[in-house]
Design a protein around this motif. Structure first.
Motif, PDB file in Angstrom:
ATOM      1  N   TYR A  35      -0.066  -0.565  -4.569  1.00 52.74           N
ATOM      2  CA  TYR A  35       0.911  -0.189  -5.586  1.00 52.74           C
ATOM      3  C   TYR A  35       1.247  -1.417  -6.424  1.00 52.74           C
TER       4      TYR A  35
ATOM      5  N   MET B 195       0.810  -1.218   0.000  1.00 52.43           N
ATOM      6  CA  MET B 195       0.000   0.000   0.000  1.00 52.43           C
ATOM      7  C   MET B 195       0.841   1.264   0.000  1.00 52.43           C
ATOM      8  N   THR B 196       0.315   2.253  -0.672  1.00 50.48           N
ATOM      9  CA  THR B 196       0.925   3.577  -0.653  1.00 50.48           C
ATOM     10  C   THR B 196       0.428   4.310   0.589  1.00 50.48           C
ATOM     11  N   GLU B 197       0.951   5.501   0.827  1.00 46.96           N
ATOM     12  CA  GLU B 197       0.512   6.297   1.974  1.00 46.96           C
ATOM     13  C   GLU B 197      -0.971   6.642   1.889  1.00 46.96           C
ATOM     14  N   ARG B 198      -1.520   6.690   0.677  1.00 44.47           N
ATOM     15  CA  ARG B 198      -2.929   7.031   0.491  1.00 44.47           C
ATOM     16  C   ARG B 198      -3.843   5.814   0.614  1.00 44.47           C
ATOM     17  N   GLY B 199      -3.258   4.627   0.819  1.00 40.65           N
ATOM     18  CA  GLY B 199      -4.066   3.424   0.990  1.00 40.65           C
ATOM     19  C   GLY B 199      -4.335   2.651  -0.279  1.00 40.65           C
ATOM     20  N   ASN B 200      -3.724   3.081  -1.378  1.00 40.29           N
ATOM     21  CA  ASN B 200      -3.889   2.353  -2.635  1.00 40.29           C
ATOM     22  C   ASN B 200      -2.846   1.245  -2.732  1.00 40.29           C
TER      23      ASN B 200
END
Length: 84
Positions: free
Chosen positions: A25, A18-23
């Motif tokens: 990757y 996960m990225t910092e935004r919760g997506n």
């Protein structure tokens, strides 16, 4: 593994991507991890579906084996007296 254990494993695998935004990757090289997470999520869904109760007159917590564990896996806090 139980259904809730499959669910948690899918979450654990995806959290590492996960990225910092919760997506999640997606890049070359992590497709295998995503595939394994998808398999765990599918097994969790199959277990949850199979454990559903067709008799709506029976409370779900009484009809579904592992109800409290499913609640915890989903992040739902339940009062201690309702725990199985």
């Amino acid at each position: 593994m139980t259904g809730p254990e499959h669910y948690r494993e899918a979450e654990r695998l995806l959290q590492g991507l996960m990225t910092e935004r919760g997506n999640v990757y997606v890049e070359e090289g992590n497709e295998q991890v995503i595939g394994i997470a998808q398999a765990h999520a599918t097994l969790a869904l199959a277990a949850a579906t199979a454990l559903g109760t067709p008799d709506r007159s029976v409370p779900v917590r009484e009809a579904v084996h592992g109800w409290a564990e499913w609640q915890r896996a989903a992040g739902v806090s339940i009062p201690e007296e309702d725990d199985e």
